[in-house]
Enzyme design. Structure first.
Site, mmCIF file in Angstrom:
data_model
loop_
_atom_site.group_PDB
_atom_site.id
_atom_site.type_symbol
_atom_site.label_atom_id
_atom_site.label_comp_id
_atom_site.label_asym_id
_atom_site.label_seq_id
_atom_site.Cartn_x
_atom_site.Cartn_y
_atom_site.Cartn_z
ATOM 1 N N HIS A 156 1.044 -1.411 0.312
ATOM 2 C CA HIS A 156 0.216 -0.509 0.001
ATOM 3 C C HIS A 156 0.861 1.296 -0.259
ATOM 4 O O HIS A 156 2.333 0.801 0.556
ATOM 5 C CB HIS A 156 -0.683 0.199 0.930
ATOM 6 C CG HIS A 156 -2.754 -0.704 1.129
ATOM 7 N ND1 HIS A 156 -1.604 -1.844 1.003
ATOM 8 C CD2 HIS A 156 -3.524 -0.548 0.586
ATOM 9 C CE1 HIS A 156 -3.453 -2.470 0.922
ATOM 10 N NE2 HIS A 156 -4.129 -1.651 0.827
ATOM 11 N N LYS A 160 -0.396 4.910 4.714
ATOM 12 C CA LYS A 160 -1.297 4.053 5.225
ATOM 13 C C LYS A 160 -0.486 3.342 6.755
ATOM 14 O O LYS A 160 0.605 3.153 7.082
ATOM 15 C CB LYS A 160 -1.455 2.126 4.918
ATOM 16 C CG LYS A 160 -1.955 1.704 5.556
ATOM 17 C CD LYS A 160 -2.449 0.135 4.118
ATOM 18 C CE LYS A 160 -3.829 -0.765 4.482
ATOM 19 N NZ LYS A 160 -5.027 -0.320 5.730
#
Ligand code: NAD
Length: 269
Positions: A156, A160
């Protein structure tokens, strides 16, 4: 057949704007109303303009009760707001598609009680591809058993804050279900130092963070002679909005009940 009449709440949010776009792109649906929280600077603005599509002559209002009568309300906002919207949906006899996450157990029970007489889809991930991948992973795990070492990888963007992602854990749960075990009993969430040899039956996780990666997830089944990989790559949050609009269309033909994306996609049968 008449078009599905949709209200999008939280229409200036990241997902709200995408939902407005997805409704306007869908041939079977039309946007009838759009809301934002009271006090928002976007009240009175045109929902289509905010979403970067054409002007829709649907202005954001601060109370859902000011929206025209519609068939379904799509809600990707916040738990406390979704609970309020649920009361409105139940009063009006509408259907509801819920994308909001982060409910605690008490809020979830309240939501279910309020909507006990309504048709509802609720899912933590509305991507059609992710839901299909979860189903394929469960099937692969059932067929392959623990002769194959199972590993889950996810990547990600650098902002995040949690790991592994909720979707990686959902993949782990599907994999464990396919093997007839409980994920918590076999998960290896990280590895460091002298870990010892891999335990038979373990489900391992690994994580990458960097740049603007929207979301990549991969389940691997690894034997000495071969490797099977089920891989999903998301490049735009529109996948969630399109999935939610698909769920809204499906829901309009269903009796009252509580459904998830596996029901919408026919993956439970
Ligand atoms: P966001 O903060 O950008 O948008 C939320 C919007 O809701 C904001 O504009 C906020 O002002 C509005 N809002 C809050 N209270 C309101 C009220 N009472 N009435 C009307 N509007 C109200 O957040 P986001 O990234 O769009 O995410 C929203 C939710 O959707 C989060 O819970 C997120 O986790 C979830 N989400 C779910 C999926 C999925 O596939 N299920 C995908 C992405 C995001």
């Amino acid at each position: 057949m008449s078009a599905l009449r949709v209200v999008v709440v939280g229409a200036s949010g990241r997902m709200g704007r995408m939902l407005v776009r997805a409704v306007t792109e869908s041939r079977g649906a039309t946007l009838l109303g759009a809301t934002e929280r009271p006090g928002s600077e976007f009240i009175g603005r045109d929902a289509g303009e905010l979403a970067g599509v054409e002007t829709l002559a649907v202005r954001l209002v601060d109370h859902v009760s000011d929206c025209p009568e519609a068939d379904v309300l799509i809600d990707f906002t916040a738990p406390s707001a979704t609970l309020k919207h649920a009361e409105f949906v139940a009063e009006r006899g509408m259907a509801m598609v819920i994308g909001t996450t982060g409910f605690d157990a008490g809020q979830l029970q309240q939501l279910r009680d309020t909507l006990s007489g309504s048709a509802v889809v609720m899912a933590a991930n509305y991507s059609v591809g992710v839901n299909l991948a979860l189903s394929l992973i469960e099937r692969a795990a059932r067929v392959l058993g623990d002769d194959y070492d199972a590993e889950i990888f996810e990547a990600h963007h650098k902002h995040k804050v949690d790991a592994p992602s909720g979707t990686a854990l959902a993949m782990g749960k599907s994999l464990a279900a396919g093997r007839g075990v409980v994920l918590e009993d076999v998960a290896v969430l990280s590895r460091e130092g002298i870990t010892g040899a891999r335990k038979a039956g373990a489900i391992g996780f690994s994580v990458v963070r960097g740049g603007n990666i929207v979301g990549e997830h991969k389940a691997m089944f690894i034997a000495d002679e071969e490797r099977i990989e089920i891989n999903h790559i998301a490049s735009d949050r529109m996948v969630f909005a399109r999935g939610a609009v698909r769920a809204a269309g499906w829901l309009s033909n269903q009796p009252c009940g509580w459904y998830d994306m596996h029901d919408v996609l026919g993956l439970n049968s």
